[in-house]
Write a protein that holds these residues in place. Structure first.
Motif, PDB file in Angstrom:
ATOM      1  N   CYS A 123       0.855  -1.188   0.000  1.00 50.02           N
ATOM      2  CA  CYS A 123       0.000   0.000   0.000  1.00 50.02           C
ATOM      3  C   CYS A 123       0.892   1.240   0.000  1.00 50.02           C
ATOM      4  CB  CYS A 123      -0.929   0.001   1.215  1.00 50.02           C
ATOM      5  SG  CYS A 123      -0.059   0.066   2.806  1.00 50.02           S
ATOM      6  N   GLY A 124       0.283   2.414  -0.009  1.00 54.42           N
ATOM      7  CA  GLY A 124       1.044   3.640   0.097  1.00 54.42           C
ATOM      8  C   GLY A 124       1.452   3.911   1.540  1.00 54.42           C
ATOM      9  N   HIS A 125       2.373   4.859   1.711  1.00 55.24           N
ATOM     10  CA  HIS A 125       2.795   5.221   3.058  1.00 55.24           C
ATOM     11  C   HIS A 125       3.006   6.727   3.170  1.00 55.24           C
ATOM     12  CE1 HIS A 125       6.811   5.200   1.151  1.00 55.24           C
ATOM     13  NE2 HIS A 125       7.177   6.011   2.129  1.00 55.24           N
ATOM     14  N   ILE A 126       2.997   7.197   4.393  1.00 54.83           N
ATOM     15  CA  ILE A 126       3.287   8.601   4.685  1.00 54.83           C
ATOM     16  C   ILE A 126       4.676   8.689   5.307  1.00 54.83           C
ATOM     17  CG2 ILE A 126       2.658  10.586   6.117  1.00 54.83           C
ATOM     18  CD1 ILE A 126      -0.266   9.635   5.846  1.00 54.83           C
ATOM     19  N   SER A 127       5.542   9.494   4.733  1.00 51.65           N
ATOM     20  CA  SER A 127       6.852   9.773   5.325  1.00 51.65           C
ATOM     21  C   SER A 127       6.683  10.924   6.314  1.00 51.65           C
ATOM     22  CB  SER A 127       7.867  10.160   4.242  1.00 51.65           C
ATOM     23  OG  SER A 127       8.115   9.087   3.373  1.00 51.65           O
ATOM     24  N   TRP A 128       6.972  10.637   7.569  1.00 49.71           N
ATOM     25  CA  TRP A 128       6.820  11.639   8.630  1.00 49.71           C
ATOM     26  C   TRP A 128       8.209  12.034   9.115  1.00 49.71           C
ATOM     27  CZ3 TRP A 128       4.194  10.415  14.008  1.00 49.71           C
ATOM     28  CH2 TRP A 128       4.200  11.580  14.793  1.00 49.71           C
ATOM     29  N   TYR A 129       8.669  13.224   8.707  1.00 48.29           N
ATOM     30  CA  TYR A 129       9.957  13.752   9.140  1.00 48.29           C
ATOM     31  C   TYR A 129       9.762  14.397  10.501  1.00 48.29           C
ATOM     32  CZ  TYR A 129      11.427  12.886   4.355  1.00 48.29           C
ATOM     33  OH  TYR A 129      11.724  12.289   3.155  1.00 48.29           O
ATOM     34  N   MET A 130      10.193  13.696  11.532  1.00 52.25           N
ATOM     35  CA  MET A 130       9.802  14.065  12.878  1.00 52.25           C
ATOM     36  C   MET A 130      10.441  15.365  13.359  1.00 52.25           C
ATOM     37  SD  MET A 130       9.506  10.354  14.675  1.00 52.25           S
ATOM     38  CE  MET A 130       8.598  11.038  16.041  1.00 52.25           C
ATOM     39  N   ASP A 131      11.651  15.671  12.908  1.00 51.15           N
ATOM     40  CA  ASP A 131      12.293  16.913  13.342  1.00 51.15           C
ATOM     41  C   ASP A 131      11.531  18.137  12.856  1.00 51.15           C
ATOM     42  OD1 ASP A 131      14.129  15.231  14.418  1.00 51.15           O
ATOM     43  OD2 ASP A 131      15.866  15.998  13.325  1.00 51.15           O
ATOM     44  N   SER A 132      11.023  18.061  11.645  1.00 45.31           N
ATOM     45  CA  SER A 132      10.333  19.204  11.047  1.00 45.31           C
ATOM     46  C   SER A 132       8.818  19.052  11.068  1.00 45.31           C
ATOM     47  CB  SER A 132      10.799  19.386   9.602  1.00 45.31           C
ATOM     48  OG  SER A 132      10.474  18.237   8.825  1.00 45.31           O
ATOM     49  N   GLU A 133       8.333  17.869  11.459  1.00 42.34           N
ATOM     50  CA  GLU A 133       6.905  17.544  11.459  1.00 42.34           C
ATOM     51  C   GLU A 133       6.303  17.550  10.051  1.00 42.34           C
ATOM     52  OE1 GLU A 133       4.867  16.455  13.822  1.00 42.34           O
ATOM     53  OE2 GLU A 133       6.547  16.371  15.205  1.00 42.34           O
TER      54      GLU A 133
END
Length: 321
Positions: free
Chosen positions: A117-127
């Motif tokens: 399936c698709g995914h969301i990339s969550w860059y935690m430092d920058s939100e």
């Protein structure tokens, strides 16, 4: 009866995230699951957190091993699994609660062997959050997969366990770059594949700790590991039984690896690192000059990039071997 799904979770020093990860699996609307968590020698509180959760929920099966790397950790979890399908999620990722149900429905209805399936990339430092959906044109996707500029992330996959076990597909031990690309390239080459056109997984990226975020300091490592990974795959395709891919299909894939993938990673890496003086000597120690130039001469990209090739060639001539 609904098929049992074994959820594979490798865990290493992820005390900040592991409870949320496991809870996102426990919260699935699809309930016929077992959760196989292998702790790869964590030195923080990861182990005690998983043990506490397993005592409260019998579907969680906890295993410990001395630190051996993510490939060996996933392999051990697969060996301990009992499900008809195995699904993968890393110890700091998350699933939306309908992920498994939507994928199982698709797998069963079309008698598929694997689903992503698709995914969301969550860059935690920058939100910052970015949605990523990969699509292929048909269900026999080996060549499309090899050509892809972006691959489905590990935590998006469900694969029939027999496909993995019967074909002796493993994550390459001591490989910490591209082990997932190598593994799932083999899976899609032996499978009828489907996908769910939604982002149902969240890939949390801790930018300060990510190998990919420290790219400029990891040039030689990336170059070596990526080249070895594609060379292993080329060798694997050479030995693959014709029942899976015919000779024409295999030759097409092998040609693409040899004439595009390997030269491109070299060119791309050099393009990023060519101005860093300390890297030049290291590159020279990895490749003989003529081998490097031959590799570039053989490069057959989808779009001709004469300017980049000419630039890098001129720089390579200054390398001292």
């Amino acid at each position: 009866m609904e098929p049992l799904i074994s959820v594979i979770i490798p865990a290493y020093n992820c005390e900040e995230f592991i409870e949320d990860t496991i809870n996102s699996v426990l919260s699935q609307t699809y309930k016929n699951i077992e959760i196989i968590v292998v702790d790869d020698g964590s030195k923080d509180k990861t182990s005690e957190l998983i043990k506490a959760m397993s005592e409260m929920n019998p579907s969680i099966k906890y295993f410990y091993q001395s630190n051996s790397g993510v490939s060996m950790t996933r392999n051990k979890a697969i060996n301990e699994s009992k499900g008809e399908y195995v699904a993968f999620i890393d110890g700091d990722d998350l699933w939306y609660d309908t992920k498994l149900q939507k994928q199982v429905d698709k797998l069963v209805s079309g008698k598929y062997d694997a689903c992503f399936c698709g995914h969301i990339s969550w860059y935690m430092d920058s939100e910052k959050k970015i949605s990523n959906i990969v699509k292929f044109e048909n269900e026999n996707i080996a060549y499309e997969y090899i050509k892809s500029e972006m691959w489905p992330q590990t935590s998006t996959w469900i694969v029939r366990r027999d496909t993995i076990i019967d074909n002796d597909i493993k994550f390459t031990p001591k490989c910490n770059w591209g082990e997932d690309v190598e593994f799932f390239t083999k899976v899609v080459s032996l499978s009828k594949v489907c996908f769910v056109d939604e982002c149902l997984s969240v890939y949390r990226i801790r930018e300060n700790n990510s190998l990919s975020s420290d790219f400029s300091k990891k040039q030689v490592y990336y170059l070596n590991e990526a080249k070895k990974m594609w060379e292993r795959l080329e060798q694997w395709f050479n030995t693959l039984d014709n029942n899976n891919l015919n000779e024409v299909q295999k030759a097409k894939i092998i040609s693409y690896i040899r004439n595009y993938r390997i030269p491109f990673l070299l060119i791309n890496t050099l393009w990023h690192g060519i101005k860093e003086k300390e890297l030049k000597e290291k590159y020279a120690n990895i490749y003989k000059q003529q081998e490097t130039i031959d590799c570039i001469n053989n490069f057959k990209p989808k779009f001709t990039r004469v300017d980049i090739k000419t630039f890098i060639k001129s720089k390579l001539l200054k390398f001292k071997v």
